[in-house]
Structure formats: C-alpha cells, structure tokens
Design an enzyme around this catalytic site. Structure first.
Site, PDB file in Angstrom:
ATOM      1  N   ASP A 326       0.834  -1.199   0.000  1.00  0.00           N
ATOM      2  CA  ASP A 326       0.000   0.000   0.000  1.00  0.00           C
ATOM      3  C   ASP A 326       0.877   1.260   0.000  1.00  0.00           C
ATOM      4  O   ASP A 326       1.896   1.325   0.689  1.00  0.00           O
ATOM      5  CB  ASP A 326      -0.899  -0.018   1.233  1.00  0.00           C
ATOM      6  N   GLU A 355       1.587  -0.698  -4.996  1.00  0.00           N
ATOM      7  CA  GLU A 355       0.534   0.223  -5.406  1.00  0.00           C
ATOM      8  C   GLU A 355       1.211   1.486  -5.934  1.00  0.00           C
ATOM      9  O   GLU A 355       1.874   2.196  -5.183  1.00  0.00           O
ATOM     10  CB  GLU A 355      -0.389   0.583  -4.242  1.00  0.00           C
ATOM     11  N   ASP A 423     -10.594   1.214  -4.652  1.00  0.00           N
ATOM     12  CA  ASP A 423     -10.324   2.648  -4.510  1.00  0.00           C
ATOM     13  C   ASP A 423     -11.011   3.518  -5.564  1.00  0.00           C
ATOM     14  O   ASP A 423     -10.858   4.745  -5.524  1.00  0.00           O
ATOM     15  CB  ASP A 423      -8.811   2.903  -4.577  1.00  0.00           C
TER      16      ASP A 423
END
Length: 566
Positions: A326, A355, A423
């Site tokens: 992340d 990410e 997201d």
C-alpha cells in the site's frame, strides 16, 4: 530528420536483456519523420572494430509523438556492440551512436562510442516471473465477499446486501473466502489479493493496530493458515496487503508517543513536528491528510527492522505467496531493496506488487524493488476509451503504447491489469451499467500484456460508485444466475489460461475505428478486435472465433469485440 527526438541509451528501457542470450533494442524517433529505413550495425563487442554485420529493423510502433524501432537479437557472445544507421527520404544516411547523429562513422574507432551491452548477467536483468504467468487474479475486499454463517461478530451493523457506508461492518471473513474457493477455482481464478486483514478499527483495515494479529472481524491466525493451505491445494496463489507506510493512531507505538512525547522511545518512528503530538491540529505527517493514520518514518533503522520482521513472519509462518504494498511509492527505494532481498531469500518465487498509480519506472526497471504494480495507468486508458468516450481508437492505441514504452519488456509481462478496484468506482458503473461496454473492457484486459485481475463482484456486474459504494456486499444469488456477463467473463478467463496468452508477444494497432491486438508465438496467434465507436464496422477475419459479442455476418457492431485464433 528531427535530431532532438532521437533517443537511445544503453542499460535502459531502450537496451536490455530479456533472457540469458537475447536482448531488446529500441530506437525512438519523431513520429512521421522523414525516415525511410533504420538498420542495426552490430557485432560482438570485441569483434566490432574488425568488421560489422547489418540488419534492417522492421518492427516499429508509434504513439502520438514518437515512433519506436524495436529489434530483438540472439547473442552468441554475452557482450554486444552496435550503432544505428538511419536513412532519410532525401537519400541521405546517418549514424547514431553515443556521439549522437553523424554523417559518417569510423567502425575501426568504434570502441570509443558504440552502444554496448557490456555483459548479460543473469541476476541483473528482469525476469518474467514463471510462477506469476498464466495467472488470473481476483481482488477481495474481505468484509464484503462472503459471510461465515457461524460468525456472531457483535460489530456487524447491517444485513448482508444492504447499502454500505464508511462505518459498515458486513461480516465477511477468511472462513467465508475459504468456503468459496471452489467457486473461484471453477471461475478460473488462480491467484487472490486480499485487502488488509490485520487488527484495525475500520472495516477496510488500512489503519493497522497490530500487524501480528488477524483482526477479530475476519477470524484468527488458524483461519488464515487454513485459507492459505486450501488455496495452495488448488494451485491458487495468495497475496496479502502490506500497509507499511502508516499505522493507526491506536497502534501501541503512536499511543506511547502521544503519552510521552519526545521522551517516547518511539518518537522518531514518526514525523512529529514539535515535542508533543497535537491530535487536534495534526502536527504529524499522515497518509494523505487522515489524522488517524500517522506516517511511519521508514528512514529509522528500528522501523525498518520492525517492518521487515512483520513481513518475514507471514512468509515463514503462513507461506503467503506475496505482498501487495500500500502507498508503496511514498516509501524510500533503499527500503524496498532490503525488503525484496530478505523475502526472496526466504522464498525465491515470492511476489512483490506495489501500489503505484503513475509511471513506476524507478521502482520496476532496476529489477531490485517491485516485480509488478497495480497498473492504474492502463485502467485510466480503458476508462477514457470504453467508458467515458474520450478517446478514439487511435488515441487509445497511442496511450497504450506510451505505457508500454515506459518499461522494459519483461516488466510489462509482470504488470497486474485491472479496471475496477476498492479505490475507484466500479467499471460497470463507469460504463453506465452498459453490459457491452463492460465486456469490451474486460476483453481488452484479458488480451493485453500482463496479468489480468478481476475485482470481486465484477463477474456478476456488481455496480458501485466511488468508495464506499465500490465496496458493496457480493450478491451470491446473482452468482448462481446464468447471466451473459458471468458466462463471458468466465470464458475470457479460461481462454486467457488455456491459450497461455501472456506467454505470447504483444502488438497493438488502431485500424480506422477499431483497436487490433495480436498475441503471437510459435504455438499460434490470438487476435482481438475492439469496436468502442458508435457505428457498425465491416470486419473479415481468419481462423476460429474463440469468443465474440455483437459480431455477426462479418460486421462488428458498436461496443462489440471478436477474438480469433489462427
């Protein structure tokens, strides 16, 4: 000829090994420049000054500003030297070397300025991950995928299927996922990426309180081990979400800093501006601007040891196959180098997926940090072309090529491609719930270079606006329906795997209002035609049709696609 547009560097995206004895070379020129031919002038490095060979570079691909001439070379010797010879429309020819563009070139003095591959060192170049290929990922937001009937969690605050919000606890668990592994296997899924599972306050669990404990909402460590073991029995890889950029304000380290300020032994684990934490005015760095997510100081050696210990714990004790990382682009490069070395020493086939929503050259092209990223750039291209009608076929092709040319070839084979995630708004919703547009996007994802990923529920066309609505509960009644979307997603998955599409070379072109993709190797060619325009287009094809939507009598209708095998 525009000299300023010519670009080539050694040991870069323009010159790199793709195997122990093969290299790929790219020369960038201005698009539609007055170049009639490009030749590669070459030999083994220590034979170059005594005589050279010449081959015309015929493969080329263009975006909206540049053309790339691409040549792959099998090497006898692992050392290689070369220059380019460029012919212009006026009959002139030029050489392009490390000295730039020149009218003449003295081969006998080439040792000073030819381009070179110094030596193909196996451990230096980027490999296409064998364990990663022929995989189809499935991303699961754990709280919303499947509820364990025996779960009596008192934090559950909605009925399964009700509209969710930022505070919703719906009751999805690790046992729930385990109970649906046969469903996923039948769908064709052979890799999972789970959003965070460690102890946290929220439903999303990106606010870690304790990395060493599975959150009670999802189960316990025994449930995690059972899920991983059952996945491996079915040859399903499983990646966990590593949230190492920040923690919860309720993490024991930050609570100690709140209590003791500068006197806390953990004070330098965070970025606090002042001697004491001010929660109200947020005088400390956070993820985005979220006061409940203080940012870790990864430059601190004790923090590094802590995160590396957490990561190795789950590799050694649970046998996870990888981490999705992340906010990975906000963490220092030097840390990811350590992270990769440690985990690959434990498991050489371990997968590190970052990410990164943007150009990730610095994290990917060195081969020392990530294996892959979530390819949000391709998602944006598909949205512009299919869902938002902002791109023509030519525009779309140009953007895809620009994305491809960011990375070394083997990197592109490893990238994870998706068009929905936790997201962003779901792709089905972005397509105004138009099933044909939705399937057009997925046809592209399953043919594009890289590893396709299905966001849970997309196979049943689950709608959802931006967070939190893109994180809705899976509708298991719809999974039992014989819907068009479900049938075609499942078929695309099985075609991708059965034909080993990602083992084939990749080429993309725009033909009038069509996008054409070709995947080829010695075992055959897969071709995909996409029509995201508003008109029907005549199209003849060769070979067998593997799958199609709105293709009849050699007419590819608006928002239709056809995939063939030759």
């Amino acid at each position: 000829m525009e000299k300023a547009s010519l670009e080539h560097y050694t040991e870069s995206i323009y010159s790199h090994p793709i195997s122990d004895d093969e290299i790929e070379l790219r020369l960038r020129t201005k698009k539609d420049d007055d170049i009639t031919k490009v030749e590669l002038v070459y030999n083994d490095k220590y034979k170059f000054t005594k005589g050279v060979k010449t081959i015309e570079i015929k493969e080329k691909i263009s975006d909206d500003t540049h053309t790339y001439y691409i040549q792959r070379m099998k090497l006898g010797d692992k050392r290689f030297a070369y220059v380019f010879k460029i012919y212009s429309a006026n009959g002139e020819s030029y050489y392009f070397s490390e000295s730039g563009l020149t009218k003449d070139y003295d081969i006998t003095q080439g040792i000073y300025d030819f381009f070179q591959v110094p030596y193909v060192n196996c451990d230096d170049y980027i490999h296409v991950l064998p364990k990663f290929q022929n995989r189809v990922f499935y991303q699961i937001f754990v709280d919303r995928f499947c509820k364990d009937p025996e779960n009596n969690n008192p934090r559950i605050n909605i009925r399964w299927g009700d509209t969710v919000n930022t505070k919703t606890i719906a009751g999805g668990t690790l046992k729930g996922i385990t109970s649906k592994l046969d469903y996923l296997k039948d769908l064709g899924i052979n890799a999972l990426y789970l959003t965070p599972i460690f102890r946290a306050n929220s439903n999303h669990k990106y606010d870690t309180i304790d990395y060493y404990k599975v959150d009670d909402d999802f189960g316990n460590e025994t449930d995690l081990k059972e899920l991983i073991d059952e996945c491996h029995k079915r040859d399903i890889l499983i990646l966990l979400d590593g949230v190492f950029n920040h923690v919860s304000k309720d993490h024991e380290f930050f609570k100690d800093v709140i209590k003791n300020g500068k006197n806390s032994k953990y004070f330098d684990y965070f970025y606090v501006h002042g001697d004491q934490v001010d929660l109200k005015n947020r005088n400390y760095e956070t993820f985005a601007y979220a006061p409940y997510l203080p940012r870790l100081n990864i430059n601190n050696k004790e923090v590094q040891k802590y995160i590396l210990s957490v990561a190795s714990y789950y590799v050694k004790n649970f046998g996870i196959d990888g981490f999705r990382l992340d906010v990975a682009d906000e963490i220092p490069h030097f840390f990811w180098v350590q992270f990769r070395k440690l985990l690959l020493d434990i498991n050489p086939e371990f997968i590190i997926l970052g990410e990164n929503w943007h150009n990730a050259q610095s994290f990917l092209n060195s081969g020392t940090e990530f294996h892959s990223i979530m390819n949000y750039s391709i998602m944006k291209n598909v949205l512009n072309y299919v869902a938002w009608n902002k791109y023509s076929a030519e525009d779309f092709k140009n953007e895809v090529v620009e994305n491809l040319m960011r990375y070394k070839t083997n990197v592109n084979f490893n990238l994870m491609n998706m068009i929905s995630s936790h997201d962003v708004a779901r792709f089905f919703t972005e397509c105004q719930e138009n099933e044909d547009k939705f399937l057009l996007g997925y046809a592209f994802i399953f043919t594009h270079i890289g590893i396709p990923c299905v966001y849970y529920g997309d196979e049943i066309a689950l709608p959802g606006e931006n967070d939190p609505l893109c994180r809705a509960c899976f509708n298991w009644d719809k999974a039992n329906e014989n819907s068009k979307v479900f049938a075609m997603i499942k078929k695309l998955i099985h075609i991708h795997r059965e034909h080993k599409i990602n083992e084939k070379d990749y080429h993309i072109e725009a033909l009038h209002d069509l996008v054409f993709i070709s995947r080829s190797n010695e075992s055959g060619t897969i071709k995909l035609y996409l029509n995201a325009s508003t008109k029907d287009i005549p199209l003849s094809h060769k070979g067998n049709i593997l799958i199609s939507n709105h293709y009849e009598n050699n007419i590819l209708k608006a928002n239709g696609f056809v995939m063939t095998e030759e």
